[in-house]
Design a protein around this motif. Structure first.
Motif, PDB file in Angstrom:
ATOM      1  N   ALA A 125     -11.243 -25.559  18.671  1.00 51.33           N
ATOM      2  CA  ALA A 125     -10.964 -24.256  18.742  1.00 51.33           C
ATOM      3  C   ALA A 125      -9.413 -23.909  19.091  1.00 51.33           C
ATOM      4  CB  ALA A 125     -11.952 -23.267  19.823  1.00 51.33           C
ATOM      5  N   SER A 126      -8.774 -24.881  19.812  1.00 50.61           N
ATOM      6  CA  SER A 126      -7.428 -24.383  20.235  1.00 50.61           C
ATOM      7  C   SER A 126      -6.553 -24.826  19.322  1.00 50.61           C
ATOM      8  CB  SER A 126      -7.239 -25.509  21.685  1.00 50.61           C
ATOM      9  OG  SER A 126      -7.073 -26.807  21.258  1.00 50.61           O
ATOM     10  N   LEU A 127      -6.885 -25.642  18.230  1.00 51.00           N
ATOM     11  CA  LEU A 127      -6.177 -26.082  17.028  1.00 51.00           C
ATOM     12  C   LEU A 127      -5.686 -24.785  15.935  1.00 51.00           C
ATOM     13  CD1 LEU A 127      -7.468 -29.529  16.697  1.00 51.00           C
ATOM     14  CD2 LEU A 127      -5.313 -28.886  17.908  1.00 51.00           C
ATOM     15  N   PRO A 150     -20.224 -34.682  13.145  1.00 55.88           N
ATOM     16  CA  PRO A 150     -20.473 -33.992  11.848  1.00 55.88           C
ATOM     17  C   PRO A 150     -20.908 -32.532  12.307  1.00 55.88           C
ATOM     18  CG  PRO A 150     -21.479 -35.964  11.336  1.00 55.88           C
ATOM     19  CD  PRO A 150     -21.184 -36.037  13.112  1.00 55.88           C
ATOM     20  N   ALA A 151     -21.546 -32.233  13.297  1.00 52.52           N
ATOM     21  CA  ALA A 151     -21.916 -30.630  13.756  1.00 52.52           C
ATOM     22  C   ALA A 151     -20.610 -30.119  14.393  1.00 52.52           C
ATOM     23  CB  ALA A 151     -23.029 -30.954  14.859  1.00 52.52           C
ATOM     24  N   ALA A 156     -16.177 -26.057  12.891  1.00 48.39           N
ATOM     25  CA  ALA A 156     -14.819 -25.960  12.783  1.00 48.39           C
ATOM     26  C   ALA A 156     -14.279 -25.343  11.489  1.00 48.39           C
ATOM     27  CB  ALA A 156     -13.946 -26.755  13.505  1.00 48.39           C
ATOM     28  N   ALA A 157     -15.134 -25.729  10.384  1.00 46.60           N
ATOM     29  CA  ALA A 157     -14.766 -25.372   8.969  1.00 46.60           C
ATOM     30  C   ALA A 157     -14.981 -23.980   8.562  1.00 46.60           C
ATOM     31  CB  ALA A 157     -15.467 -26.547   8.169  1.00 46.60           C
ATOM     32  N   PRO A 341     -12.956 -30.612   3.605  1.00 44.48           N
ATOM     33  CA  PRO A 341     -13.290 -29.982   4.837  1.00 44.48           C
ATOM     34  C   PRO A 341     -14.799 -30.429   5.365  1.00 44.48           C
ATOM     35  CG  PRO A 341     -13.211 -28.228   3.381  1.00 44.48           C
ATOM     36  CD  PRO A 341     -12.889 -29.538   2.842  1.00 44.48           C
ATOM     37  N   ALA A 342     -14.943 -30.736   6.822  1.00 45.50           N
ATOM     38  CA  ALA A 342     -16.029 -31.096   7.097  1.00 45.50           C
ATOM     39  C   ALA A 342     -17.095 -29.867   6.933  1.00 45.50           C
ATOM     40  CB  ALA A 342     -16.064 -31.298   8.793  1.00 45.50           C
TER      41      ALA A 342
END
Length: 342
Positions: A125-127, A150-151, A156-157, A341-342
């Motif tokens: 989240a900080s990225l 993967p979760a 994040a995607a 993207p994941a």
């Protein structure tokens, strides 16, 4: 004037003050091109190959929605499991400092799957936006690699474009770390297991009725103590590491054993080696950092117990190797498939 004499005449000199003709080649110029050595035009296949390579390179900098991707290196997120033992966080922090020293141009972050802060979800989240490669500080395939990571990346995607690297093991750099840790604990130094050291008593453990006697090559063995998993691929990875360590030790048998979830346990593996006449046995600690499992496994050692893998320099190189490997896989498919993207 004859025709042959005419052809032998030098070219007329330009009138003084006349500017040089840029289209006329100077025959006295030593750098003028030799028409006989002029490069041939590219074939259609060569031209197509060059265009394809350039297109693939350009596409690697564009996301699926058409926006241009940042040219910065993707963030390297080291994913540790998490431990209640404060030594674990100190060890991992030192390891990340080694990684930063080796690759100062890469932003290196830490995220834990559970228990310890910072949690991986908070790190991602900080990225905010951009690209990240998650490099698991995990030694084999298992539930964390196949389900948990993967979760995290799916959550994040599409804000963050991610790729998950392979687990650290099995790999020769892990074997070198295990070998060095055994040497530090008192394993006889030498190429593998030196045959000339046929009668050596470790100074920390003099022969007495409660301990194994002097060191004999034929009596030596190693238990590779690992965390354990119910995933059969995890056990296969650990067995492969045990085989590689056995080769590094010159053929000394190395049995994998587990602190939880799988068998044999460390005491069971020690008994199995003893049944084969291997009473001078050491514990190789196949844990990334100090913790409950590593401490409990070391307590079962009848001779010496090596320290966990920790912040060994080879571990830092292995983390970067997995990072580079993941990026190479992404770039290798740039012309056919963008970094997904994941």
């Amino acid at each position: 004037m004859t025709e042959s004499a005419h052809h032998r005449m030098p070219p007329p000199r330009p009138h003084p003050g006349t500017p040089p003709d840029p289209h006329r080649a100077d025959p006295t110029d030593p750098h003028r091109a030799d028409p006989a050595k002029a490069p041939l035009p590219d074939s259609a296949a060569q031209l197509f190959g060059r265009i394809t390579a350039q297109l693939g390179h350009q596409l690697s900098h564009v996301t699926r929605n058409g926006t241009r991707r940042s040219m910065r290196h993707p963030t390297l997120v080291v994913v540790a499991h998490g431990s209640r033992d404060p030594r674990a966080l100190r060890t991992v922090t030192t390891l990340l400092d080694r990684v930063r020293e080796l690759r100062p141009g890469v932003d290196v972050r830490l995220g834990h799957i559970e228990i310890e802060e910072p949690l991986l979800s908070d790190t991602l989240a900080s990225l905010a936006t951009g690209r990240a490669v998650l490099v698991p500080l995990l030694l084999s395939r298992g539930v964390h690699i196949k389900r948990d990571l993967p979760a995290f990346t799916a959550a994040a995607a599409p804000r963050l474009e991610t790729r998950v690297a392979a687990p650290l093991g099995p790999h020769p750099l892990l074997v070198e770390t295990l070998y060095d840790r055994l040497l530090e604990a008192g394993w006889p130094a030498g190429p593998g297991h030196p045959p000339h050291l046929t009668h050596l008593t470790h100074p920390a453990y003099p022969a007495d009725p409660g301990r194994p006697g002097p060191y004999h090559r034929a009596a030596a063995g190693v238990v590779l103590a690992a965390a354990g998993s119910r995933d059969p691929e995890s056990a296969a990875d650990t067995r492969r590491t045990a085989d590689l360590l056995s080769e590094r030790l010159g053929g000394v048998p190395v049995l994998p054993a587990y602190a939880s979830a799988a068998s044999p346990t460390v005491p069971e593996a020690l008994r199995a080696l003893a049944a084969r006449g291997r009473h001078r046995t050491a514990i190789a600690s196949y844990f990334t950092a100090p913790g409950h499992f590593a401490t409990r496994s070391a307590a079962d050692a009848p001779w010496i117990a090596a320290a966990p893998l920790g912040a060994h320099p080879a571990m830092a190189r292995l983390l970067l190797h997995r990072y580079d490997e993941a990026l190479a896989t992404a770039h290798g498919t740039a012309g056919r498939r963008l970094l997904a993207p994941a």
